[in-house]
Structures are given as structure tokens and as C-alpha cells.
Scaffold this motif. Sequence first.
Motif, mmCIF file in Angstrom:
data_model
loop_
_atom_site.group_PDB
_atom_site.id
_atom_site.type_symbol
_atom_site.label_atom_id
_atom_site.label_comp_id
_atom_site.label_asym_id
_atom_site.label_seq_id
_atom_site.Cartn_x
_atom_site.Cartn_y
_atom_site.Cartn_z
ATOM 1 N N TYR A 202 14.475 12.769 0.962
ATOM 2 C CA TYR A 202 13.964 13.786 0.046
ATOM 3 C C TYR A 202 12.478 13.603 -0.296
ATOM 4 O O TYR A 202 11.934 14.390 -1.082
ATOM 5 C CB TYR A 202 14.786 13.788 -1.245
ATOM 6 N N LYS A 203 11.843 12.551 0.260
ATOM 7 C CA LYS A 203 10.419 12.293 0.042
ATOM 8 C C LYS A 203 10.112 12.161 -1.443
ATOM 9 O O LYS A 203 9.295 12.884 -2.016
ATOM 10 C CB LYS A 203 9.554 13.400 0.669
ATOM 11 N N VAL A 204 10.773 11.213 -2.076
ATOM 12 C CA VAL A 204 10.553 10.919 -3.490
ATOM 13 C C VAL A 204 10.264 9.431 -3.651
ATOM 14 O O VAL A 204 10.534 8.625 -2.760
ATOM 15 C CB VAL A 204 11.780 11.309 -4.349
ATOM 16 N N LYS A 205 9.711 9.082 -4.788
ATOM 17 C CA LYS A 205 9.472 7.682 -5.127
ATOM 18 C C LYS A 205 10.598 7.195 -6.036
ATOM 19 O O LYS A 205 11.186 7.986 -6.789
ATOM 20 C CB LYS A 205 8.127 7.533 -5.839
ATOM 21 N N ILE A 206 10.871 5.911 -5.981
ATOM 22 C CA ILE A 206 11.949 5.333 -6.771
ATOM 23 C C ILE A 206 11.393 4.232 -7.670
ATOM 24 O O ILE A 206 10.646 3.359 -7.212
ATOM 25 C CB ILE A 206 13.058 4.745 -5.882
ATOM 26 N N GLU A 207 11.759 4.288 -8.921
ATOM 27 C CA GLU A 207 11.433 3.224 -9.870
ATOM 28 C C GLU A 207 12.712 2.813 -10.594
ATOM 29 O O GLU A 207 13.669 3.598 -10.688
ATOM 30 C CB GLU A 207 10.376 3.691 -10.881
ATOM 31 N N TYR A 208 12.737 1.575 -11.106
ATOM 32 C CA TYR A 208 13.936 1.062 -11.767
ATOM 33 C C TYR A 208 13.608 0.638 -13.193
ATOM 34 O O TYR A 208 12.580 -0.001 -13.450
ATOM 35 C CB TYR A 208 14.497 -0.126 -10.980
ATOM 36 N N ASN A 209 14.496 1.022 -14.081
ATOM 37 C CA ASN A 209 14.388 0.618 -15.485
ATOM 38 C C ASN A 209 15.652 -0.161 -15.842
ATOM 39 O O ASN A 209 16.540 0.329 -16.535
ATOM 40 C CB ASN A 209 14.216 1.843 -16.380
ATOM 41 N N GLY A 210 15.751 -1.374 -15.299
ATOM 42 C CA GLY A 210 16.935 -2.196 -15.506
ATOM 43 C C GLY A 210 17.528 -2.617 -14.170
ATOM 44 O O GLY A 210 17.211 -2.056 -13.116
ATOM 45 N N ALA A 211 18.392 -3.609 -14.209
ATOM 46 C CA ALA A 211 18.994 -4.167 -12.994
ATOM 47 C C ALA A 211 20.171 -3.306 -12.533
ATOM 48 O O ALA A 211 21.069 -2.987 -13.329
ATOM 49 C CB ALA A 211 19.454 -5.594 -13.250
ATOM 50 N N VAL A 212 20.174 -2.942 -11.258
ATOM 51 C CA VAL A 212 21.260 -2.120 -10.701
ATOM 52 C C VAL A 212 21.792 -2.700 -9.392
ATOM 53 O O VAL A 212 22.590 -2.056 -8.702
ATOM 54 C CB VAL A 212 20.775 -0.671 -10.447
ATOM 55 N N ASP A 213 21.386 -3.912 -9.041
ATOM 56 C CA ASP A 213 21.780 -4.495 -7.763
ATOM 57 C C ASP A 213 23.284 -4.671 -7.625
ATOM 58 O O ASP A 213 23.828 -4.628 -6.499
ATOM 59 C CB ASP A 213 21.096 -5.852 -7.561
ATOM 60 N N ASP A 214 23.975 -4.873 -8.738
ATOM 61 C CA ASP A 214 25.421 -5.133 -8.668
ATOM 62 C C ASP A 214 26.248 -3.865 -8.821
ATOM 63 O O ASP A 214 27.470 -3.918 -8.956
ATOM 64 C CB ASP A 214 25.819 -6.150 -9.740
ATOM 65 N N ILE A 215 25.595 -2.689 -8.792
ATOM 66 C CA ILE A 215 26.306 -1.415 -8.889
ATOM 67 C C ILE A 215 26.504 -0.865 -7.477
ATOM 68 O O ILE A 215 25.550 -0.749 -6.700
ATOM 69 C CB ILE A 215 25.525 -0.405 -9.742
ATOM 70 N N HIS A 216 27.763 -0.537 -7.134
ATOM 71 C CA HIS A 216 28.080 -0.062 -5.801
ATOM 72 C C HIS A 216 28.760 1.299 -5.875
ATOM 73 O O HIS A 216 29.346 1.670 -6.899
ATOM 74 C CB HIS A 216 28.983 -1.063 -5.061
ATOM 75 N N PHE A 217 28.689 2.019 -4.746
ATOM 76 C CA PHE A 217 29.232 3.377 -4.714
ATOM 77 C C PHE A 217 29.818 3.666 -3.342
ATOM 78 O O PHE A 217 29.289 3.230 -2.316
ATOM 79 C CB PHE A 217 28.118 4.392 -5.023
ATOM 80 N N SER A 218 30.933 4.397 -3.340
ATOM 81 C CA SER A 218 31.548 4.870 -2.094
ATOM 82 C C SER A 218 31.689 6.382 -2.166
ATOM 83 O O SER A 218 32.058 6.938 -3.211
ATOM 84 C CB SER A 218 32.926 4.234 -1.879
ATOM 85 N N GLY A 219 31.399 7.060 -1.070
ATOM 86 C CA GLY A 219 31.523 8.509 -1.045
ATOM 87 C C GLY A 219 30.726 9.112 0.095
ATOM 88 O O GLY A 219 30.066 8.409 0.862
ATOM 89 N N GLN A 220 30.792 10.436 0.180
ATOM 90 C CA GLN A 220 30.117 11.146 1.260
ATOM 91 C C GLN A 220 29.599 12.477 0.733
ATOM 92 O O GLN A 220 30.272 13.155 -0.057
ATOM 93 C CB GLN A 220 31.079 11.389 2.426
ATOM 94 N N ILE A 221 28.396 12.860 1.185
ATOM 95 C CA ILE A 221 27.820 14.134 0.783
ATOM 96 C C ILE A 221 26.859 14.594 1.868
ATOM 97 O O ILE A 221 26.224 13.777 2.553
ATOM 98 C CB ILE A 221 27.087 14.026 -0.580
#
Length: 339
Positions: A284-303
Motif C-alpha cells: 500500500y506504499k505506507v510508512k509504519i511506526e510503533y507506539n508500544g511492543a507488538v512482537d508477541d502479537i500474532h494473527f491468522s487469516g486471509q484477505i
Amino acid sequence: MAALIHKMREKQPLLPAEQQELADWLNSNESNTQLLETLQNRENLTAELEALMQYDEDNAVAAIFSALGEPLPAVAPKATIKMGSFLAAASLLVLIGLASWFYLLKTGSTKNGGPSIVYKTISTAPGEQHRVLLADGSEVWLSAASSIRYPASFKGDTREVAITGEAYFSVTKDKTKPFLVTANNAQVQVVGTKFDVMAYSDEDATRVTLLEGSVRVGRRQRAEGREEETVVLKPGEQVSVSRSSGLSQPIPVQTDEVTAWREGQFRFNETDIPSIMRQIARWYKVKIEYNGAVDDIHFSGQISRKEHINELLDILSDTRKVHFEMTNDSTIVVIPGHK
């Protein structure tokens, strides 16, 4: 023949005799079909023109048109053609592209008499994919924000290409001429097979996944005095090559997840949020920034990748494990927890 191809590009109808002449030419040699595809593609034709510019002597230009059997244009091509005015000079570009192709194939020489290898580079922007047909009939699908550099024709004892980003390969089998892919610090050697190479610069390693056949993966460079280390993959296996830890052992993976991008899908299987966000950023040509730790969050799915980015972010937010804020400069701020 150049005139007939020009008429096709301009969508002008061909006379029955011209249609037969074109069909006979295509059927006379398998490479003619590939040549026609090249000349009908703006990016490929531009690359041919750039290659021709290496021959900047008048007699070389004359030799090119002589090899084709076409009369030399009254206006010197190099003095009049500019890459920015491609469409305005389309007819002349067809002549030049066709002539340069045959000249390079027939002579295989440069101005100083040495062997000539003309390289092409095709790149995709964020949100784009592209299929590339190589001279040996092998097919390459480029994922978003990726590139491939390859020769117009394979000469010598190997078939060598280099990629950045991610690409899926379906390689034509040729035991006498191995196919080599260079990606970051990894090198993949195959004879004929189907595999995926993921080598984005923002990933911690280059990953090679095998779907069919067999491939040998090694480090592109090894320390002096050390024996080269390689791994042979079986279908359904993946290996990683990192700058820090080197070559990993093969592990089994779900290949449909790895190659879902070819089908226009995001497919996640307990994938961590940072990995998901890197895929989102490329598409999508966007930049990503993080406000907190999310390394241990996982997701399953399809879109589907055709969905708007907000739809995808809403699905991730529905897990109530993470939410997002979009700034005015197309930056997504990732925040753990729900609102």
C-alpha cells in the motif's frame, strides 16, 4: 517485418498477405514470438534502445540496419530519440529495437570485438506485480517493490539473474546450463524447478522456498579459508540465509502461504504483527511506526490485496490485540491493545 510490427502496435489492420507473412515469421523460429512480445512491451523496448546506445558510431548503426535488411533511416536515431518522448518516436523505436535484437544475436560482439551481454532490469512499484519471460522460456513473477536483472540472452555455461524483493520462479529444465539466482547474500542453483525467493532489505534474512524439483542454496560469499556451506531443499521446505547467523537448516512450511501474493492474497498463519505490517507497507506504499511492543502479537487469516487498506486494518483491529492510527503523511501508527 518491422513495418508489420509497427502496424500492430498502432492497432492498424493487417492485410491477409501481411497476416500470413507475420504468421510465417512467428512459426519459423520460437524466439520470434518472444521478440514480438518484447517489442510490444514499452519497458522492454526502452531497455533495447538503451542497449543500442552503446554503439555510438555511425558505421555500427548502419551495420545494425544492414543485418536486419532494413534501409537506414534518413534521420539519425541517436540525434532524435529521447527516452521522454517514447510514444512520439514509437515507429522508429520498433525499427531500432528489432534491428538491435538481431544485430546482437547475430554478431555477439561489441565495438572492441569482445562478447556482448545486454542486461535488462525490470522493477515493480508498491502495489504492483509483473510477469517476466526469460530467453530460455523460464517465467518469473515479481512481487511488489521488487526487481530483477537478467541478460537478454543466456550465454556461457550458466543462466544467471539477480533479484531484490520477492520473486517466484518457474525455471525451464536444462541440465547442461544451471540456473543461478543471486539475492542479497544468498545464491540459489537449480536445473529446472519452481521456487520462491524473498529478499527484501527490511527483512532479517533471505528466504528460499521450494515448491517443485530441487534447489541448492548457499551463501553468496563465504569467509576466506572456509569450506562453502550449502543446503539442498526438498519440495515444501524453506531455508533462510542471514548476514549474522548464516545458512539455516531446512524447515517445512505451508507453500500456499508463502506464494499467496501471486494469487493476489494476504495469507497469514500465526504471523507476527511486524511481519504483517512490512507486507502492508510494501503493497500500500505506507510508512509504519510503533507506539508500544507488538512482537508477541500474532494473527491468522486471509484477505484479498484488492481490498482497501482500511478494510485490512479493521480486520486486524477486530482481534482487540492491536489498533491503528493513520496520520496525514500516510504513516500508520501501530498501537498494542484495543481502543
